[in-house]
Design a protein around this motif. Structure first.
Motif, PDB file in Angstrom:
ATOM      1  N   UNK A   7      19.187   5.325 -12.933  1.00 47.26           N
ATOM      2  CA  UNK A   7      18.755   7.075 -12.899  1.00 47.26           C
ATOM      3  C   UNK A   7      17.596   7.029 -12.024  1.00 47.26           C
ATOM      4  N   UNK A   8      17.058   8.215 -11.950  1.00 48.32           N
ATOM      5  CA  UNK A   8      15.815   8.543 -11.233  1.00 48.32           C
ATOM      6  C   UNK A   8      14.633   8.080 -11.731  1.00 48.32           C
ATOM      7  N   UNK A   9      13.673   7.221 -10.870  1.00 45.36           N
ATOM      8  CA  UNK A   9      12.401   7.133 -11.398  1.00 45.36           C
ATOM      9  C   UNK A   9      11.488   7.900 -10.621  1.00 45.36           C
ATOM     10  N   UNK A  10      10.897   8.896 -11.215  1.00 40.93           N
ATOM     11  CA  UNK A  10      10.052   9.815 -10.554  1.00 40.93           C
ATOM     12  C   UNK A  10       8.805   9.308 -10.268  1.00 40.93           C
ATOM     13  N   UNK A  11       7.786  10.044  -9.521  1.00 48.21           N
ATOM     14  CA  UNK A  11       6.548   9.597  -9.076  1.00 48.21           C
ATOM     15  C   UNK A  11       5.721  10.015 -10.322  1.00 48.21           C
ATOM     16  N   UNK A  12       5.906  10.775 -10.862  1.00 46.48           N
ATOM     17  CA  UNK A  12       5.143  11.085 -12.639  1.00 46.48           C
ATOM     18  C   UNK A  12       5.398   9.729 -13.396  1.00 46.48           C
ATOM     19  N   UNK A  14       3.307   6.990 -11.474  1.00 46.80           N
ATOM     20  CA  UNK A  14       1.781   7.228 -11.926  1.00 46.80           C
ATOM     21  C   UNK A  14       1.484   6.832 -13.332  1.00 46.80           C
ATOM     22  N   UNK A  15       2.117   7.458 -14.154  1.00 44.16           N
ATOM     23  CA  UNK A  15       1.837   6.816 -15.610  1.00 44.16           C
ATOM     24  C   UNK A  15       1.838   5.322 -15.848  1.00 44.16           C
ATOM     25  N   UNK A  16       2.725   4.534 -15.253  1.00 40.12           N
ATOM     26  CA  UNK A  16       2.998   3.193 -15.088  1.00 40.12           C
ATOM     27  C   UNK A  16       1.678   2.626 -14.527  1.00 40.12           C
ATOM     28  N   UNK A  69       0.879  -1.245  -0.039  1.00 40.21           N
ATOM     29  CA  UNK A  69       0.005   0.049  -0.033  1.00 40.21           C
ATOM     30  C   UNK A  69       0.865   1.354   0.114  1.00 40.21           C
ATOM     31  N   UNK A  70       1.875   1.439  -1.019  1.00 40.41           N
ATOM     32  CA  UNK A  70       2.647   2.508  -1.107  1.00 40.41           C
ATOM     33  C   UNK A  70       2.232   3.461  -1.786  1.00 40.41           C
ATOM     34  N   UNK A  71       2.267   4.778  -1.312  1.00 42.28           N
ATOM     35  CA  UNK A  71       1.804   5.787  -2.571  1.00 42.28           C
ATOM     36  C   UNK A  71       2.716   6.043  -3.775  1.00 42.28           C
ATOM     37  N   UNK A  72       2.424   6.777  -4.746  1.00 45.14           N
ATOM     38  CA  UNK A  72       3.229   6.522  -5.862  1.00 45.14           C
ATOM     39  C   UNK A  72       4.714   7.191  -5.773  1.00 45.14           C
ATOM     40  N   UNK A  73       4.915   7.999  -4.811  1.00 43.97           N
ATOM     41  CA  UNK A  73       6.138   8.770  -4.518  1.00 43.97           C
ATOM     42  C   UNK A  73       7.164   7.628  -3.638  1.00 43.97           C
TER      43      UNK A  73
END
Length: 138
Positions: A123-128, A131-133, A101-105
């Motif tokens: 590299x960085x995997x962003x919360x955006x 969210x898209x995935x 139950x993790x938030x996208x961030x």
């Protein structure tokens, strides 16, 4: 007195070096550090301190090829769990990873940590991105 002066100089040097990082480097550092904390508290029990997995039961997180090929599905694996067989480096693993139950961030943070640890460099995997995935999960 000398100790205070030396400490002050060290502090100023640390602040200067930190301020020289780009925004992308700072973002990566924030995601990676927070992801490390999440990994240690929620993932390490199964996947191991060094991402080595557990024998034939739990897959390692050291297979950069698998992570790169499935990069757009990793968020779904974490959020909704994973059941059935998967093959990494010619080894088959069958079991179940529970949903989280993790938030996208939080998913972005732990993925940034995992995909940049254990020999991985993605590299960085962003919360955006997460969210898209998550909108594409099957």
């Amino acid at each position: 007195m000398k100790l205070k002066v030396i400490s002050g100089i060290c502090l100023l040097l640390a602040i200067f070096l930190y301020s020289c990082q780009s925004e992308d480097e700072l973002e990566f550092s924030r995601y990676y550090s927070a992801g490390n904390v999440i990994y240690q508290s929620k993932c390490m029990n199964c996947h191991g301190k060094n991402g080595e997995g557990l024998s034939a039961l739990i897959p390692p997180l050291t297979d950069s090829v698998y992570l790169k090929v499935h990069k757009d599905s990793l968020s779904c694996f974490i959020k909704y769990g994973l059941k059935g067989k998967i093959t990494l480096a010619n080894k088959t693993f069958e079991g179940e990873m529970p949903a989280n139950d993790f938030a996208p961030i939080e998913i972005a943070e732990v993925l940034t940590y995992v995909t940049n640890s254990f020999g991985n460099k993605m590299g960085t995997i962003t919360s955006q991105h997460v969210g898209d995935d998550l909108q594409k999960c099957k």
